[in-house]
Design a protein around this motif. Structure first.
Motif, PDB file in Angstrom:
ATOM      1  N   GLU A 181      18.400  27.430   5.515  1.00  0.00           N
ATOM      2  CA  GLU A 181      18.335  26.557   4.212  1.00  0.00           C
ATOM      3  C   GLU A 181      20.025  26.412   3.980  1.00  0.00           C
ATOM      4  O   GLU A 181      20.910  27.306   4.081  1.00  0.00           O
ATOM      5  N   ASN A 182      20.376  25.032   3.637  1.00  0.00           N
ATOM      6  CA  ASN A 182      21.615  24.565   3.449  1.00  0.00           C
ATOM      7  C   ASN A 182      21.515  24.216   1.716  1.00  0.00           C
ATOM      8  O   ASN A 182      20.835  22.988   1.945  1.00  0.00           O
ATOM      9  N   LEU A 183      22.251  24.607   0.891  1.00  0.00           N
ATOM     10  CA  LEU A 183      22.322  24.324  -0.351  1.00  0.00           C
ATOM     11  C   LEU A 183      23.723  23.691  -0.645  1.00  0.00           C
ATOM     12  O   LEU A 183      24.522  24.081   0.026  1.00  0.00           O
ATOM     13  N   SER A 184      23.752  22.807  -1.563  1.00  0.00           N
ATOM     14  CA  SER A 184      25.049  22.143  -1.770  1.00  0.00           C
ATOM     15  C   SER A 184      24.996  21.757  -3.500  1.00  0.00           C
ATOM     16  O   SER A 184      23.930  21.449  -4.073  1.00  0.00           O
ATOM     17  N   SER A 185      26.095  21.591  -3.979  1.00  0.00           N
ATOM     18  CA  SER A 185      26.303  20.912  -5.379  1.00  0.00           C
ATOM     19  C   SER A 185      27.571  20.176  -5.514  1.00  0.00           C
ATOM     20  O   SER A 185      28.592  20.674  -4.892  1.00  0.00           O
ATOM     21  N   GLN A 186      27.537  19.247  -6.055  1.00  0.00           N
ATOM     22  CA  GLN A 186      28.965  18.648  -6.417  1.00  0.00           C
ATOM     23  C   GLN A 186      29.831  18.897  -7.448  1.00  0.00           C
ATOM     24  O   GLN A 186      30.644  18.541  -7.823  1.00  0.00           O
ATOM     25  N   GLU A 187      29.059  19.735  -8.250  1.00  0.00           N
ATOM     26  CA  GLU A 187      29.693  20.525  -9.328  1.00  0.00           C
ATOM     27  C   GLU A 187      30.831  21.311  -9.157  1.00  0.00           C
ATOM     28  O   GLU A 187      30.981  21.751  -7.937  1.00  0.00           O
ATOM     29  N   GLN A 188      31.707  21.444 -10.031  1.00  0.00           N
ATOM     30  CA  GLN A 188      32.772  22.523  -9.820  1.00  0.00           C
ATOM     31  C   GLN A 188      32.038  23.672  -9.505  1.00  0.00           C
ATOM     32  O   GLN A 188      31.136  24.180 -10.073  1.00  0.00           O
ATOM     33  N   SER A 189      32.955  24.853  -8.788  1.00  0.00           N
ATOM     34  CA  SER A 189      32.306  26.118  -8.661  1.00  0.00           C
ATOM     35  C   SER A 189      31.607  26.762  -9.885  1.00  0.00           C
ATOM     36  O   SER A 189      30.725  27.410  -9.717  1.00  0.00           O
ATOM     37  N   SER A 190      32.426  26.580 -10.991  1.00  0.00           N
ATOM     38  CA  SER A 190      31.908  27.083 -12.237  1.00  0.00           C
ATOM     39  C   SER A 190      30.797  26.681 -12.609  1.00  0.00           C
ATOM     40  O   SER A 190      29.782  27.676 -13.328  1.00  0.00           O
ATOM     41  N   GLU A 191      30.501  25.929 -12.350  1.00  0.00           N
ATOM     42  CA  GLU A 191      28.947  25.076 -12.567  1.00  0.00           C
ATOM     43  C   GLU A 191      27.952  25.247 -11.569  1.00  0.00           C
ATOM     44  O   GLU A 191      26.861  25.540 -11.730  1.00  0.00           O
ATOM     45  N   ALA A 192      28.319  25.064 -10.553  1.00  0.00           N
ATOM     46  CA  ALA A 192      27.717  24.862  -9.225  1.00  0.00           C
ATOM     47  C   ALA A 192      27.130  26.497  -8.696  1.00  0.00           C
ATOM     48  O   ALA A 192      25.789  26.709  -8.559  1.00  0.00           O
ATOM     49  N   LEU A 193      28.061  27.561  -8.884  1.00  0.00           N
ATOM     50  CA  LEU A 193      27.781  28.793  -8.615  1.00  0.00           C
ATOM     51  C   LEU A 193      26.358  29.376  -9.092  1.00  0.00           C
ATOM     52  O   LEU A 193      25.282  29.951  -8.738  1.00  0.00           O
ATOM     53  N   PRO A 194      26.471  29.416 -10.538  1.00  0.00           N
ATOM     54  CA  PRO A 194      25.187  29.927 -11.144  1.00  0.00           C
ATOM     55  C   PRO A 194      24.090  28.941 -10.972  1.00  0.00           C
ATOM     56  O   PRO A 194      22.922  29.650 -10.921  1.00  0.00           O
ATOM     57  N   ALA A 195      24.106  27.862 -10.890  1.00  0.00           N
ATOM     58  CA  ALA A 195      22.930  27.018 -10.744  1.00  0.00           C
ATOM     59  C   ALA A 195      22.278  27.356  -9.366  1.00  0.00           C
ATOM     60  O   ALA A 195      21.211  27.596  -9.056  1.00  0.00           O
ATOM     61  N   LEU A 196      23.142  27.342  -8.271  1.00  0.00           N
ATOM     62  CA  LEU A 196      22.643  27.758  -7.072  1.00  0.00           C
ATOM     63  C   LEU A 196      21.988  28.929  -6.947  1.00  0.00           C
ATOM     64  O   LEU A 196      20.918  29.128  -6.255  1.00  0.00           O
ATOM     65  N   PHE A 197      22.711  30.167  -7.388  1.00  0.00           N
ATOM     66  CA  PHE A 197      22.186  31.265  -7.161  1.00  0.00           C
ATOM     67  C   PHE A 197      20.964  31.792  -8.143  1.00  0.00           C
ATOM     68  O   PHE A 197      20.156  32.625  -7.901  1.00  0.00           O
ATOM     69  N   LYS A 198      20.938  30.812  -9.299  1.00  0.00           N
ATOM     70  CA  LYS A 198      19.459  31.201 -10.287  1.00  0.00           C
ATOM     71  C   LYS A 198      18.494  31.095  -9.141  1.00  0.00           C
ATOM     72  O   LYS A 198      17.413  31.846  -9.226  1.00  0.00           O
ATOM     73  N   ASN A 199      18.506  30.063  -8.289  1.00  0.00           N
ATOM     74  CA  ASN A 199      17.299  29.560  -7.383  1.00  0.00           C
ATOM     75  C   ASN A 199      17.270  30.528  -6.233  1.00  0.00           C
ATOM     76  O   ASN A 199      16.083  30.905  -5.931  1.00  0.00           O
ATOM     77  N   ILE A 200      18.503  30.829  -5.581  1.00  0.00           N
ATOM     78  CA  ILE A 200      18.461  31.562  -4.463  1.00  0.00           C
ATOM     79  C   ILE A 200      17.610  33.045  -4.868  1.00  0.00           C
ATOM     80  O   ILE A 200      17.018  33.733  -4.048  1.00  0.00           O
ATOM     81  N   LEU A 201      18.243  33.692  -6.006  1.00  0.00           N
ATOM     82  CA  LEU A 201      17.610  34.867  -6.425  1.00  0.00           C
ATOM     83  C   LEU A 201      16.224  34.948  -6.665  1.00  0.00           C
ATOM     84  O   LEU A 201      15.867  35.870  -6.610  1.00  0.00           O
ATOM     85  N   LYS A 202      15.727  33.665  -6.992  1.00  0.00           N
ATOM     86  CA  LYS A 202      14.149  33.805  -7.262  1.00  0.00           C
ATOM     87  C   LYS A 202      13.509  33.919  -6.059  1.00  0.00           C
ATOM     88  O   LYS A 202      12.269  34.270  -5.962  1.00  0.00           O
ATOM     89  N   ASN A 203      14.225  33.333  -4.672  1.00  0.00           N
ATOM     90  CA  ASN A 203      13.204  33.228  -3.553  1.00  0.00           C
ATOM     91  C   ASN A 203      14.050  34.168  -2.384  1.00  0.00           C
ATOM     92  O   ASN A 203      12.916  34.185  -1.529  1.00  0.00           O
ATOM     93  N   TYR A 204      15.029  34.767  -2.699  1.00  0.00           N
ATOM     94  CA  TYR A 204      15.245  35.484  -1.320  1.00  0.00           C
ATOM     95  C   TYR A 204      15.932  36.867  -2.132  1.00  0.00           C
ATOM     96  O   TYR A 204      16.249  37.267  -3.192  1.00  0.00           O
ATOM     97  N   LYS A 205      15.711  37.900  -1.301  1.00  0.00           N
ATOM     98  CA  LYS A 205      16.595  39.204  -1.421  1.00  0.00           C
ATOM     99  C   LYS A 205      17.672  39.150  -0.407  1.00  0.00           C
ATOM    100  O   LYS A 205      17.732  38.968   0.780  1.00  0.00           O
TER     101      LYS A 205
END
Length: 151
Positions: free
Chosen positions: A27-51
């Protein structure tokens, strides 16, 4: 829940996160947001779906703030969730092309040495996630690689 490893490239836009199972990009995920906004949003979904077993991140050179934010965010996440954090320099994922420093200065790497060089026209340096990767290629050295040229 599938067990995975991640590669995080947070130094520029877009922020990229690759999800790998047995060394293969799934899976390839991306965000145009700055790191401070992108990382929490991306990891919220990642942590729901993966260990997550391991996270490899680009520890620099690049945007001082992006490096600092990513390190604090990822280091905290890894401590809280018992995940192994690994690091690499950013040239690993852009085919050793120049990386924006500030103004018209760009970081360059030659023979393992990182310097800055001025470019009148910004060079095109695209970061890419590898299709496959081996954890043994990455370092346990995770401290940010702040390459700050003399002013």
């Amino acid at each position: 829940m599938p067990e995975v490893d991640l590669i995080v490239i947070e130094l520029s836009s877009p922020v990229l996160v690759g999800v790998y199972q047995d060394g293969e990009l799934i899976e390839n995920l991306s965000s145009q947001e700055q790191s401070s906004e992108a990382l929490p949003a991306l990891f919220k979904n990642i942590l729901k779906n993966y260990k997550i077993n391991h996270i490899v991140y680009t520890r620099g050179p690049g945007s001082f703030m992006a490096i600092k934010i990513a390190y604090i965010f990822l280091r905290t996440l890894c401590i809280v969730n018992n995940i192994k954090l690994l690091g690499t320099n950013a040239f690993t994922f852009n085919n050793n092309q120049p990386i924006k420093a500030f103004g018209k200065l760009y970081f360059m790497q030659s023979n393992g040495t990182i310097t800055t060089q001025k470019f009148e026209e910004p060079p095109l340096a695209v970061f890419e996630l590898p299709k496959k990767f081996d954890l043994s290629d990455y370092s346990e050295e995770t401290a940010p690689l702040y390459v700050l040229p003399a002013v």
